[in-house]
Motif scaffolding. Structure first.
Motif, short mmCIF file in Angstrom:
data_model
loop_
_atom_site.label_atom_id
_atom_site.label_comp_id
_atom_site.label_asym_id
_atom_site.label_seq_id
_atom_site.Cartn_x
_atom_site.Cartn_y
_atom_site.Cartn_z
N LEU A 299 0.83 -1.21 0.00
CA LEU A 299 0.00 0.00 0.00
C LEU A 299 0.86 1.26 0.00
CD1 LEU A 299 -2.77 1.32 0.05
CD2 LEU A 299 -2.74 1.13 2.56
N GLN A 300 1.88 1.29 0.83
CA GLN A 300 2.78 2.44 0.87
C GLN A 300 3.51 2.61 -0.46
OE1 GLN A 300 4.96 0.89 4.23
NE2 GLN A 300 4.13 2.45 5.62
N ALA A 301 3.95 1.48 -1.03
CA ALA A 301 4.66 1.54 -2.31
C ALA A 301 3.72 2.00 -3.43
CB ALA A 301 5.25 0.17 -2.65
N MET A 302 2.47 1.54 -3.43
CA MET A 302 1.52 1.95 -4.46
C MET A 302 1.21 3.45 -4.32
SD MET A 302 -0.15 1.21 -7.16
CE MET A 302 0.16 -0.54 -7.19
N ARG A 303 1.03 3.89 -3.10
CA ARG A 303 0.78 5.32 -2.87
C ARG A 303 1.95 6.15 -3.36
NH1 ARG A 303 2.45 9.00 0.52
NH2 ARG A 303 1.13 10.68 1.19
N GLY A 304 3.17 5.73 -3.01
CA GLY A 304 4.36 6.43 -3.46
C GLY A 304 4.50 6.43 -4.97
N ALA A 305 4.17 5.31 -5.59
CA ALA A 305 4.25 5.21 -7.05
C ALA A 305 3.24 6.13 -7.71
CB ALA A 305 4.01 3.76 -7.48
N MET A 306 2.04 6.18 -7.19
CA MET A 306 1.01 7.04 -7.78
C MET A 306 1.36 8.52 -7.61
SD MET A 306 -2.51 5.11 -6.89
CE MET A 306 -3.07 3.73 -7.87
N VAL A 307 1.83 8.87 -6.44
CA VAL A 307 2.23 10.27 -6.21
C VAL A 307 3.37 10.63 -7.16
CG1 VAL A 307 3.34 11.82 -4.55
CG2 VAL A 307 1.42 10.39 -3.83
N SER A 308 4.34 9.74 -7.29
CA SER A 308 5.47 9.99 -8.18
C SER A 308 5.03 10.10 -9.63
CB SER A 308 6.48 8.84 -8.03
OG SER A 308 7.49 8.94 -8.99
N ALA A 309 4.18 9.19 -10.06
CA ALA A 309 3.72 9.21 -11.46
C ALA A 309 2.94 10.49 -11.76
CB ALA A 309 2.86 7.98 -11.75
N ILE A 310 2.06 10.89 -10.86
CA ILE A 310 1.27 12.10 -11.08
C ILE A 310 2.15 13.34 -11.01
CG2 ILE A 310 -0.55 13.55 -10.08
CD1 ILE A 310 -2.01 10.93 -9.36
N ALA A 311 3.10 13.35 -10.09
CA ALA A 311 3.98 14.51 -9.95
C ALA A 311 4.84 14.73 -11.19
CB ALA A 311 4.88 14.35 -8.72
N MET B 36 3.83 14.23 -14.25
CA MET B 36 3.00 14.55 -15.41
C MET B 36 2.94 16.07 -15.59
SD MET B 36 -0.17 12.00 -14.83
CE MET B 36 -0.54 11.10 -16.30
N SER B 37 2.90 16.48 -16.83
CA SER B 37 2.77 17.90 -17.13
C SER B 37 1.32 18.33 -16.90
CB SER B 37 3.16 18.18 -18.58
OG SER B 37 2.19 17.64 -19.46
N ALA B 38 1.11 19.62 -16.85
CA ALA B 38 -0.25 20.16 -16.70
C ALA B 38 -1.13 19.71 -17.86
CB ALA B 38 -0.21 21.67 -16.60
N ASP B 39 -0.56 19.66 -19.08
CA ASP B 39 -1.32 19.21 -20.24
C ASP B 39 -1.71 17.73 -20.11
OD1 ASP B 39 -1.27 21.69 -21.46
OD2 ASP B 39 0.43 21.19 -22.77
N GLU B 40 -0.78 16.91 -19.63
CA GLU B 40 -1.09 15.48 -19.45
C GLU B 40 -2.19 15.29 -18.41
OE1 GLU B 40 2.91 12.93 -20.22
OE2 GLU B 40 3.03 14.41 -18.60
N LEU B 41 -2.13 16.05 -17.33
CA LEU B 41 -3.17 15.95 -16.30
C LEU B 41 -4.52 16.40 -16.84
CD1 LEU B 41 -1.21 17.21 -13.17
CD2 LEU B 41 -2.06 14.89 -13.58
N ALA B 42 -4.53 17.48 -17.62
CA ALA B 42 -5.78 17.96 -18.20
C ALA B 42 -6.36 16.93 -19.16
CB ALA B 42 -5.55 19.29 -18.91
N THR B 43 -5.50 16.33 -19.97
CA THR B 43 -5.95 15.30 -20.91
C THR B 43 -6.50 14.10 -20.15
OG1 THR B 43 -4.38 16.01 -22.60
CG2 THR B 43 -5.22 13.75 -22.77
N MET B 44 -5.83 13.70 -19.08
CA MET B 44 -6.30 12.57 -18.29
C MET B 44 -7.67 12.87 -17.68
SD MET B 44 -4.59 10.65 -15.01
CE MET B 44 -3.25 9.93 -15.95
N ARG B 45 -7.84 14.07 -17.17
CA ARG B 45 -9.14 14.47 -16.61
C ARG B 45 -10.23 14.40 -17.68
NH1 ARG B 45 -6.26 18.13 -13.48
NH2 ARG B 45 -6.45 19.80 -14.99
N GLU B 46 -9.92 14.93 -18.86
CA GLU B 46 -10.91 14.95 -19.94
C GLU B 46 -11.26 13.52 -20.38
OE1 GLU B 46 -11.80 17.27 -24.14
OE2 GLU B 46 -9.80 17.43 -23.25
#
Length: 185
Positions: free
Chosen positions: A89-101, A103-113
């Protein structure tokens, strides 16, 4: 594409990745302008300057143009980079935070869309279930490797299912909110 990936990928792979990204970009724009159901594969192909048969080499179905992404390898690399003393669980949380961090603003916007479309178009929501099942198997394999168990172990499958459940519940929440949730200590 991260700089390290550009160095390890050959010209052919880079060209395929560029074409795939262009098709997805044009598809998303057309879905926004015309609506998902009113947009045809032929229109997407024309906008991306490829033939419909080339479209189907990249994406077996129209749904796949939204569901197919390159995030699984990013998640795997980020998970495996977590310290070995962390539980899954800690490793998955760390991985998700790292992966999202990373990402560019454009990638995050595209993912949201993309997520918005997936949650509001019934045929996309149904197709996403298969994608989530595959992701659950991937998470089970990562957790099994970390814990020394088998991927079909009940505890490992329950963990993977819980991660997917959280993913589903977060799909309707803005990405920024989900990032805040994951980064709170």
């Amino acid at each position: 594409m991260p700089p390290d990936d550009k160095r390890t990928m050959g010209l052919r792979e880079r060209k395929k990745a560029k074409t795939m990204a262009a098709v997805q970009m044009h598809a998303l724009r057309l879905f926004r302008e015309l609506g998902y159901n009113a947009t045809t594969v032929e229109q997407i192909a024309e906008a991306a300057e490829i033939s419909p048969s080339t479209f189907f080499r990249y994406f077996p179905t129209k749904e796949d143009v939204l569901l197919k992404d390159n995030y699984d390898p990013v998640l795997v690399d980020a998970f495996e980079a977590q310290p070995s003393d962390l539980n899954p669980l800690q490793a998955m949380r760390g991985a998700m935070v790292s992966a999202i961090a990373n990402m560019s603003a454009d990638e995050l916007a595209t993912m949201r869309e993309r997520n918005q479309l997936i949650m509001t178009v019934p045929e996309l929501r149904a197709a996403a279930l298969n994608n989530l099942t595959q992701t659950m198997q991937l998470i089970a394999e990562l957790a099994a490797k970390r814990t020394g168990r088998e991927p079909d172990d009940a505890a490992v499958r329950t963990f993977a299912g819980a991660v997917i459940g959280v993913n589903i519940s977060m799909r309707n929440i803005r990405m920024r909110t989900s990032l805040n949730c994951w980064t709170k200590r």
